[in-house]
Design an enzyme around this catalytic site. Sequence first.
Site, PDB file in Angstrom:
ATOM      1  N   ASP A  98      60.064  54.816  32.820  1.00 31.64           N
ATOM      2  CA  ASP A  98      61.172  53.882  32.719  1.00 31.64           C
ATOM      3  C   ASP A  98      60.972  53.094  31.422  1.00 31.64           C
ATOM      4  OD1 ASP A  98      61.707  54.791  35.254  1.00 31.64           O
ATOM      5  OD2 ASP A  98      61.808  52.806  36.185  1.00 31.64           O
ATOM      6  N   HIS A 154      54.619  59.793  33.272  1.00 34.77           N
ATOM      7  CA  HIS A 154      54.548  61.164  33.770  1.00 34.77           C
ATOM      8  C   HIS A 154      54.651  62.171  32.629  1.00 34.77           C
ATOM      9  CE1 HIS A 154      55.455  59.829  38.028  1.00 34.77           C
ATOM     10  NE2 HIS A 154      55.851  58.769  37.325  1.00 34.77           N
ATOM     11  N   SER A 257      54.296  47.686  28.585  1.00 34.29           N
ATOM     12  CA  SER A 257      53.849  48.002  27.235  1.00 34.29           C
ATOM     13  C   SER A 257      54.781  49.007  26.593  1.00 34.29           C
ATOM     14  CB  SER A 257      52.408  48.490  27.228  1.00 34.29           C
ATOM     15  OG  SER A 257      51.894  48.391  25.910  1.00 34.29           O
TER      16      SER A 257
END
Length: 300
Positions: A98, A154, A257
């Site tokens: 995301d 991922h 981050s």
Amino acid sequence: MNINAWREKFLLNEDLNFLLTNRIPRVAATRFMGWFSRIRSPVLTRLSIAVWRLFTDLDLSEAKQQRFESLRDCFTRELKPGLRPFEPDLAVLCSPSDAIVGACGPIDGTDVLQAKGFPYPLQELLGSQAMAQRMQGGRYTTLRLTSAMYHRFHAPHALAVDRVTYISGDTWNVNPIALKRVERLFCKNERAVIECRLPTLGDAPLILVPVAAVLVASIRLHWLNILLHLRWPGPNVIPCSARMAKGEEMGWFEHGSTIIVLTPPGLVPVAGIESGVRIHAGQALFQQRTADATALACPG
């Protein structure tokens, strides 16, 4: 003034935001957060989350668990199954996390951008001239994870990981305000350079660079079973041999981050991917050019 209006006023006050998130003992604050976030106390955790919500739009409705023993458990939370499906098309490379899309564009020289008017040398980010040259003709995309977002990342495609270079460094904030003020910020911060190959795309190179920031206590990479953090002197080159399926979890940050994605020639952004756009892990980010996809499917 309601809480949303107060939060917006704080976030839009660039001088105050920069002062409170950067003009502090950044490394000491980050180490403290690493310690504090591990305290196992449901009461303290609920209180900490309530304070956190004063500054962010934290939404835990997608979390697999709704009760957390520590703040770290909340930072690194899993989502309910099926909420981040990965585009299965082999010609598509997905977003690993995301994020909000930041600076992005072609790699056609030695420098890329962290923000408008603020270039940085790709060689300095990666710690290797050879690695930077290998990505010439490809593209870079900066993905910023805010503190309220899902913090796990991922595999954006079926890939093989050959090497990780951990580079210790500073912990500047990586929000747009800091990126417009601190030159070569990504080259100064703690980061892990993950060198990958894409076996189904002719072993084309792919590099992922998770960049830590203020209050990011560590970076976890699952296949290493090592917690990378500021107490490691660097750079540390870690050879490895790991294969991952598309969408397989690679690791997490313990706060928000940035991940910088460096893609090989032959991949182009999908429609709508541009600076400022919010995306989810698994959403299509790049796709092969039609001619490249045809050649791969029909070699010779």
